[in-house]
Design an enzyme around this catalytic site. Structure first.
Site, PDB file in Angstrom:
ATOM      1  N   ASP A 123       0.845  -1.279   0.556  1.00  0.00           N
ATOM      2  CA  ASP A 123       0.097  -0.059   0.049  1.00  0.00           C
ATOM      3  C   ASP A 123       0.962   1.285  -0.127  1.00  0.00           C
ATOM      4  O   ASP A 123       1.466   1.350   0.945  1.00  0.00           O
ATOM      5  CB  ASP A 123      -1.406   0.109   1.185  1.00  0.00           C
ATOM      6  CG  ASP A 123      -2.273  -1.118   1.422  1.00  0.00           C
ATOM      7  OD1 ASP A 123      -2.662  -0.557   0.126  1.00  0.00           O
ATOM      8  OD2 ASP A 123      -3.028  -1.627   2.016  1.00  0.00           O
ATOM      9  N   ARG A 146       4.699   3.090   2.991  1.00  0.00           N
ATOM     10  CA  ARG A 146       5.435   3.020   3.683  1.00  0.00           C
ATOM     11  C   ARG A 146       6.804   2.850   3.430  1.00  0.00           C
ATOM     12  O   ARG A 146       7.663   2.615   4.945  1.00  0.00           O
ATOM     13  CB  ARG A 146       4.946   0.851   3.517  1.00  0.00           C
ATOM     14  CG  ARG A 146       3.231   0.489   3.132  1.00  0.00           C
ATOM     15  CD  ARG A 146       2.652   0.812   4.169  1.00  0.00           C
ATOM     16  NE  ARG A 146       1.382   0.057   4.340  1.00  0.00           N
ATOM     17  CZ  ARG A 146       0.668   0.679   5.001  1.00  0.00           C
ATOM     18  NH1 ARG A 146       0.982   1.351   5.979  1.00  0.00           N
ATOM     19  NH2 ARG A 146      -0.812  -0.123   5.320  1.00  0.00           N
ATOM     20  N   ARG A 160      -6.898  10.742   0.807  1.00  0.00           N
ATOM     21  CA  ARG A 160      -6.484   9.709   0.413  1.00  0.00           C
ATOM     22  C   ARG A 160      -7.103  10.123  -0.898  1.00  0.00           C
ATOM     23  O   ARG A 160      -7.069   9.394  -1.825  1.00  0.00           O
ATOM     24  CB  ARG A 160      -6.808   8.487   1.203  1.00  0.00           C
ATOM     25  CG  ARG A 160      -5.894   8.124   2.253  1.00  0.00           C
ATOM     26  CD  ARG A 160      -6.217   6.731   2.758  1.00  0.00           C
ATOM     27  NE  ARG A 160      -6.313   6.046   1.644  1.00  0.00           N
ATOM     28  CZ  ARG A 160      -6.778   4.384   2.270  1.00  0.00           C
ATOM     29  NH1 ARG A 160      -7.563   3.874   3.643  1.00  0.00           N
ATOM     30  NH2 ARG A 160      -6.390   3.754   1.371  1.00  0.00           N
ATOM     31  N   LYS A 218      -9.464   1.407  -5.966  1.00  0.00           N
ATOM     32  CA  LYS A 218     -10.669   0.925  -4.520  1.00  0.00           C
ATOM     33  C   LYS A 218     -11.033   2.080  -4.050  1.00  0.00           C
ATOM     34  O   LYS A 218     -10.254   2.942  -4.155  1.00  0.00           O
ATOM     35  CB  LYS A 218      -9.186   0.428  -3.471  1.00  0.00           C
ATOM     36  CG  LYS A 218      -8.107   1.092  -3.598  1.00  0.00           C
ATOM     37  CD  LYS A 218      -7.132   0.813  -2.435  1.00  0.00           C
ATOM     38  CE  LYS A 218      -6.482   1.727  -1.543  1.00  0.00           C
ATOM     39  NZ  LYS A 218      -4.947   1.603  -1.452  1.00  0.00           N
ATOM     40  N   HIS A 219     -12.342   2.292  -3.454  1.00  0.00           N
ATOM     41  CA  HIS A 219     -12.598   0.068  -2.627  1.00  0.00           C
ATOM     42  C   HIS A 219     -14.147   0.568  -3.548  1.00  0.00           C
ATOM     43  O   HIS A 219     -14.775   1.448  -2.525  1.00  0.00           O
ATOM     44  CB  HIS A 219     -13.030   0.341  -1.096  1.00  0.00           C
ATOM     45  CG  HIS A 219     -11.382   0.439  -0.501  1.00  0.00           C
ATOM     46  ND1 HIS A 219     -11.206   1.859   0.183  1.00  0.00           N
ATOM     47  CD2 HIS A 219     -10.314   0.087   0.455  1.00  0.00           C
ATOM     48  CE1 HIS A 219      -9.015   2.232   0.135  1.00  0.00           C
ATOM     49  NE2 HIS A 219      -9.287   0.658  -0.100  1.00  0.00           N
ATOM     50  N   HIS A 235     -11.464  -1.406   9.023  1.00  0.00           N
ATOM     51  CA  HIS A 235     -10.581  -1.325  10.026  1.00  0.00           C
ATOM     52  C   HIS A 235     -10.921  -2.255  10.731  1.00  0.00           C
ATOM     53  O   HIS A 235     -11.080  -3.161  11.443  1.00  0.00           O
ATOM     54  CB  HIS A 235      -9.624  -0.307   9.596  1.00  0.00           C
ATOM     55  CG  HIS A 235      -8.461  -0.533   8.368  1.00  0.00           C
ATOM     56  ND1 HIS A 235      -8.764   0.777   8.255  1.00  0.00           N
ATOM     57  CD2 HIS A 235      -7.513  -0.868   8.122  1.00  0.00           C
ATOM     58  CE1 HIS A 235      -8.196   0.777   7.005  1.00  0.00           C
ATOM     59  NE2 HIS A 235      -7.154  -0.507   7.059  1.00  0.00           N
ATOM     60  N   ASP A 239     -10.245  -7.100   0.659  1.00  0.00           N
ATOM     61  CA  ASP A 239      -9.617  -6.170   1.052  1.00  0.00           C
ATOM     62  C   ASP A 239      -8.954  -7.542   2.243  1.00  0.00           C
ATOM     63  O   ASP A 239      -9.338  -8.008   2.159  1.00  0.00           O
ATOM     64  CB  ASP A 239     -10.306  -4.981   1.560  1.00  0.00           C
ATOM     65  CG  ASP A 239      -9.798  -3.538   2.416  1.00  0.00           C
ATOM     66  OD1 ASP A 239      -8.198  -3.979   2.685  1.00  0.00           O
ATOM     67  OD2 ASP A 239     -10.833  -2.968   2.589  1.00  0.00           O
TER      68      ASP A 239
END
Length: 351
Positions: A67, A75, A142, A172-173, A185, A255
């Site tokens: 990601d 990351r 985002r 996504k998503h 999450h 996901d």
């Protein structure tokens, strides 16, 4: 014929900076088709290059994913990696100068993909196609924009940059996570709008990008007026709407099955089977390799047993879609990239 040649749907993670014996064993499992990296798997460029090289030495066909979108979801941020802006910055630039914004988006995609590929990473789960309603805690900046037309044009430009560096993409998503406040999450978000409303707004980018998206990740969101199951476990969403109505032909990733939004489908094995039967080609299980990784082994064993019992079917078409996501060109090395004129120009066009 081996299981691996039929269908390797599972995308796993690893615990640390290098492979341990458990990681190597799991990578060689015929149901393992991909590996997703996180910040804990990063210390330096040299370490990342060595890690990816060892992964590929064991399984040349495995898809190494991350990601890496820009902004707060990136990351690798040190040792030469460019700090990319959140996608909202491109939407804001669009409002000032649309064509400059599309060039900046292509530059973002190119820099993102070229740097990852120079280290051995195959695919970043980007772009986010969710619309910016200003309500979602997990999407937020985002997102490119509230307007699906703007989001589509900027995403297409970013995907062009990825492609120039030899990388596939992942929208996504699906069909849209931006409208709901809840974070999938930690909760099970519910979007009570009608199918007509969603297709006319949030899902429009998937229709308009139907020939250029190479993979899609559905949302762990329930849209009760369409289906009682979250989109990633719904054949109505994945087969009837995404594939047939919108014409998408690429790979579908679930996901992360360890997210709370997936819990309605049962344990990890039950959720993976539900996702595969609904139409996912690949399923992700993230952050479960720590402390010995029993959940990962349980899922590998559970999927294996379920396959033998006919609870899901290995799909050669799914495997072909997975393999199509692997880069088809050789990457530049980092040193080559640092003096590569298109890369140097792209750096000057970042917002």
């Amino acid at each position: 014929m081996t299981t691996a040649s039929l269908h390797a749907p599972l995308v796993l993670d690893i615990a640390g900076l290098e492979l341990n014996a458990d990681d190597r064993r799991r990578l060689l499992h015929p149901l393992t088709g991909g590996l997703i990296l996180f910040g804990r798997n990063w210390a330096s460029r040299g370490q990342l290059i060595e890690l990816c090289a060892e992964i590929k030495s064991l399984r040349p066909d495995v898809l190494i994913c991350v990601d890496h979108e820009g902004g707060r979801v990136q990351r690798f941020k040190t040792d030469g990696f460019t700090h990319l802006p959140p996608m909202r910055a491109l939407g804001e630039l669009w409002m000032q100068d649309a064509l400059t914004a599309t060039d900046a988006a292509t530059a973002c995609g190119y820099v993102l993909a070229a740097e990852l590929r120079a280290c051995g990473v195959d695919l970043s789960f980007t772009p986010v196609l969710d619309l910016d309603y200003g309500e979602s805690s997990v999407i937020g900046d985002r997102s490119f924009h509230r307007d699906p037309r703007v989001a589509t044009m900027l995403a297409k430009s970013l995907m062009h940059g990825l492609l120039l560096a030899g990388m596939a993409n992942c929208g996504k998503h699906f069909p849209g996570h931006g409208f709901v406040k809840a974070d999938s999450h930690t909760e099970v978000p519910v979007d009570k709008r009608s199918l007509k409303a969603i297709l006319a707004d949030d899902a429009k980018p998937y229709e308009w990008l139907s020939t250029s998206l190479t993979s899609v990740m559905p949302a762990h969101v329930i849209y009760p007026k369409v289906d009682a199951a979250p989109a990633g476990f719904s054949s109505r969403w994945l087969q009837d709407i995404l594939r047939i109505e919108l014409g998408f032909t690429g790979a579908i990733f679930s996901d992360d099955l360890s997210m709370e939004g997936a819990s309605v489908a049962g344990n990890h094995t039950q959720a993976a089977i539900a996702a595969l039967n609904a139409g996912c080609d690949l399923v992700l299980l993230c952050n479960q390799s720590l402390n010995g990784g029993k959940p990962v082994d349980d899922l590998l064993d559970g999927l294996d047993r379920a396959l033998a019992k006919g609870k899901w079917e290995a799909n050669p078409q799914s495997e072909a879609r997975r393999l199509d996501l692997l880069p088809q060109t050789a990457p530049l090395t980092w040193d080559e990239l640092m003096v590569h004129a298109p890369y140097m120009q792209a750096l000057t066009r970042l917002p």
